[in-house]
Design an enzyme around this catalytic site. Structure first.
Site, PDB file in Angstrom:
ATOM      1  N   HIS A 168     -28.787   1.623  25.238  1.00 16.52           N
ATOM      2  CA  HIS A 168     -28.432   0.375  24.553  1.00 16.52           C
ATOM      3  C   HIS A 168     -29.430  -0.700  24.981  1.00 16.52           C
ATOM      4  O   HIS A 168     -29.922  -0.676  26.105  1.00 16.52           O
ATOM      5  CB  HIS A 168     -27.020  -0.058  24.976  1.00 16.52           C
ATOM      6  CG  HIS A 168     -26.664  -1.451  24.545  1.00 16.52           C
ATOM      7  ND1 HIS A 168     -26.217  -1.730  23.277  1.00 16.52           N
ATOM      8  CD2 HIS A 168     -26.738  -2.641  25.199  1.00 16.52           C
ATOM      9  CE1 HIS A 168     -26.005  -3.043  23.176  1.00 16.52           C
ATOM     10  NE2 HIS A 168     -26.312  -3.618  24.329  1.00 16.52           N
ATOM     11  N   TYR A 186     -18.023  -3.011  22.033  1.00 15.68           N
ATOM     12  CA  TYR A 186     -18.618  -2.911  20.691  1.00 15.68           C
ATOM     13  C   TYR A 186     -17.792  -3.619  19.623  1.00 15.68           C
ATOM     14  O   TYR A 186     -17.946  -3.327  18.438  1.00 15.68           O
ATOM     15  CB  TYR A 186     -18.840  -1.440  20.319  1.00 15.68           C
ATOM     16  CG  TYR A 186     -20.074  -0.839  20.960  1.00 15.68           C
ATOM     17  CD1 TYR A 186     -21.355  -1.266  20.588  1.00 15.68           C
ATOM     18  CD2 TYR A 186     -19.984   0.148  21.922  1.00 15.68           C
ATOM     19  CE1 TYR A 186     -22.498  -0.720  21.161  1.00 15.68           C
ATOM     20  CE2 TYR A 186     -21.119   0.707  22.502  1.00 15.68           C
ATOM     21  CZ  TYR A 186     -22.374   0.262  22.106  1.00 15.68           C
ATOM     22  OH  TYR A 186     -23.510   0.806  22.669  1.00 15.68           O
ATOM     23  N   GLU A 245     -23.020  -9.516  27.472  1.00 14.48           N
ATOM     24  CA  GLU A 245     -22.920  -8.102  27.834  1.00 14.48           C
ATOM     25  C   GLU A 245     -23.064  -7.900  29.350  1.00 14.48           C
ATOM     26  O   GLU A 245     -22.355  -7.072  29.939  1.00 14.48           O
ATOM     27  CB  GLU A 245     -23.979  -7.301  27.075  1.00 14.48           C
ATOM     28  CG  GLU A 245     -23.691  -7.261  25.575  1.00 14.48           C
ATOM     29  CD  GLU A 245     -24.821  -6.680  24.741  1.00 14.48           C
ATOM     30  OE1 GLU A 245     -24.642  -6.580  23.513  1.00 14.48           O
ATOM     31  OE2 GLU A 245     -25.884  -6.327  25.301  1.00 14.48           O
ATOM     32  N   LYS A 249     -26.740   5.812  27.866  1.00 20.54           N
ATOM     33  CA  LYS A 249     -25.548   6.295  27.166  1.00 20.54           C
ATOM     34  C   LYS A 249     -25.162   7.707  27.629  1.00 20.54           C
ATOM     35  O   LYS A 249     -25.964   8.385  28.304  1.00 20.54           O
ATOM     36  CB  LYS A 249     -25.810   6.232  25.660  1.00 20.54           C
ATOM     37  CG  LYS A 249     -26.010   4.790  25.152  1.00 20.54           C
ATOM     38  CD  LYS A 249     -26.108   4.748  23.624  1.00 20.54           C
ATOM     39  CE  LYS A 249     -26.256   3.318  23.134  1.00 20.54           C
ATOM     40  NZ  LYS A 249     -26.266   3.256  21.645  1.00 20.54           N
ATOM     41  N   ASN A 256     -28.136   7.839  21.013  1.00 24.75           N
ATOM     42  CA  ASN A 256     -29.546   7.422  21.030  1.00 24.75           C
ATOM     43  C   ASN A 256     -30.011   6.931  22.409  1.00 24.75           C
ATOM     44  O   ASN A 256     -30.848   6.046  22.507  1.00 24.75           O
ATOM     45  CB  ASN A 256     -29.820   6.403  19.917  1.00 24.75           C
ATOM     46  CG  ASN A 256     -28.966   5.155  20.037  1.00 24.75           C
ATOM     47  OD1 ASN A 256     -28.161   5.037  20.951  1.00 24.75           O
ATOM     48  ND2 ASN A 256     -29.159   4.230  19.120  1.00 24.75           N
TER      49      ASN A 256
HETATM   50  P1  IDP Z   1     -28.919  -0.908  18.338  1.00 28.76           P
HETATM   51  O1  IDP Z   1     -28.251  -0.133  19.458  1.00 28.76           O
HETATM   52  O2  IDP Z   1     -30.303  -0.401  18.060  1.00 28.76           O
HETATM   53  O3  IDP Z   1     -28.868  -2.404  18.563  1.00 28.76           O
HETATM   54  P2  IDP Z   1     -26.763  -1.275  16.414  1.00 28.76           P
HETATM   55  O4  IDP Z   1     -26.962  -1.439  14.949  1.00 28.76           O
HETATM   56  O5  IDP Z   1     -26.385  -2.486  17.201  1.00 28.76           O
HETATM   57  O6  IDP Z   1     -28.084  -0.599  17.005  1.00 28.76           O
HETATM   58  O7  IDP Z   1     -25.648  -0.148  16.599  1.00 28.76           O
HETATM   59  C1  IDP Z   1     -25.010   0.041  17.852  1.00 28.76           C
HETATM   60  C2  IDP Z   1     -24.943   1.520  18.132  1.00 28.76           C
HETATM   61  O8  IDP Z   1     -24.118   2.147  17.155  1.00 28.76           O
HETATM   62  C3  IDP Z   1     -26.272   2.279  18.019  1.00 28.76           C
HETATM   63  O9  IDP Z   1     -27.087   2.168  19.167  1.00 28.76           O
HETATM   64  C4  IDP Z   1     -25.797   3.694  17.787  1.00 28.76           C
HETATM   65  O10 IDP Z   1     -25.329   4.301  18.999  1.00 28.76           O
HETATM   66  C5  IDP Z   1     -24.613   3.458  16.867  1.00 28.76           C
HETATM   67  N1  IDP Z   1     -25.000   3.509  15.443  1.00 28.76           N
HETATM   68  C6  IDP Z   1     -25.724   2.586  14.764  1.00 28.76           C
HETATM   69  N2  IDP Z   1     -25.890   2.946  13.471  1.00 28.76           N
HETATM   70  C7  IDP Z   1     -25.234   4.132  13.339  1.00 28.76           C
HETATM   71  C8  IDP Z   1     -25.036   5.021  12.226  1.00 28.76           C
HETATM   72  O11 IDP Z   1     -25.496   4.793  11.101  1.00 28.76           O
HETATM   73  N3  IDP Z   1     -24.312   6.157  12.494  1.00 28.76           N
HETATM   74  C9  IDP Z   1     -23.795   6.435  13.727  1.00 28.76           C
HETATM   75  N4  IDP Z   1     -23.953   5.627  14.778  1.00 28.76           N
HETATM   76  C10 IDP Z   1     -24.674   4.488  14.598  1.00 28.76           C
HETATM   77 MG    MG Z   2     -27.232  -3.640  18.705  1.00 34.59          MG
END
Ligand code: IDP
Ligand code: MG
Length: 138
Positions: free
Chosen positions: A116, A50, A127, A10, A113
């Site tokens: 992905h 997304y 994807e 990312k 984070n």
């Molecule tokens: P994942 O990437 O671990 O699968 P997902 O729930 O699919 O997590 O969420 C996609 C992305 O959205 C996350 O990797 C993160 O960048 C962002 N995200 C998820 N939850 C939050 C939140 O509570 N606040 C802000 N960004 C979030």
């Molecule tokens: Mg996810």
């Protein structure tokens, strides 16, 4: 059980110069690179990628963040790739990610984070084909 997963380094990971270290961790973790692309997504492309999250409160911020700088998109190969990769990267929220995981080591926040990882075999193919035409045949 499928043998591919899709990942993106990312914008925070690329901007912080963690690209090499993170790719090295993928390889150390037993993954082979099947495809790789350095690309700066438009907001439109990030929004489409997304789309499954469009009802979630963080969607607009996520789209803005994912189009804020270059990323590295990759298809990785290993037995049980999806589950094995999610173990390697750790929990979505880096403060909850296990010691030694990629998000624990490199992520800045729950949004920024670092990486992905696909959440299912079906999504790994969807994807991968979003970025790499050779996966459209699967
Ligand atoms: P994942 O990437 O671990 O699968 P997902 O729930 O699919 O997590 O969420 C996609 C992305 O959205 C996350 O990797 C993160 O960048 C962002 N995200 C998820 N939850 C939050 C939140 O509570 N606040 C802000 N960004 C979030
Ligand atoms: Mg996810």
């Amino acid at each position: 059980m499928s043998n591919i997963t899709f990942t993106m380094l990312k914008p925070d990971a690329v901007a912080n110069n963690y690209t090499g270290a993170i790719i090295s961790d993928f390889i150390q973790g037993g993954f082979k690179i099947q495809a790789m692309k350095y690309i700066w997504l438009t907001a439109k492309q990030a929004g489409k990628f997304y789309d499954i999250h469009k009802e979630r409160p963080f969607y607009n911020d996520l789209v803005a963040y994912m189009s804020s700088g270059p990323i590295v998109a990759m298809v990785l190969e290993k037995d049980n790739a999806v589950e094995s990769f999610r173990t390697l990267i750790g929990a979505t929220d880096p403060t909850k990610a296990a010691e030694g995981t990629i998000r624990k080591k490199y992520a800045k926040s729950i949004e920024a984070n670092a990486v992905h990882g696909s959440d299912s075999d079906a999504n790994a193919i969807i994807e991968s084909s979003f970025f790499f035409s050779q996966f459209e045949r699967f």
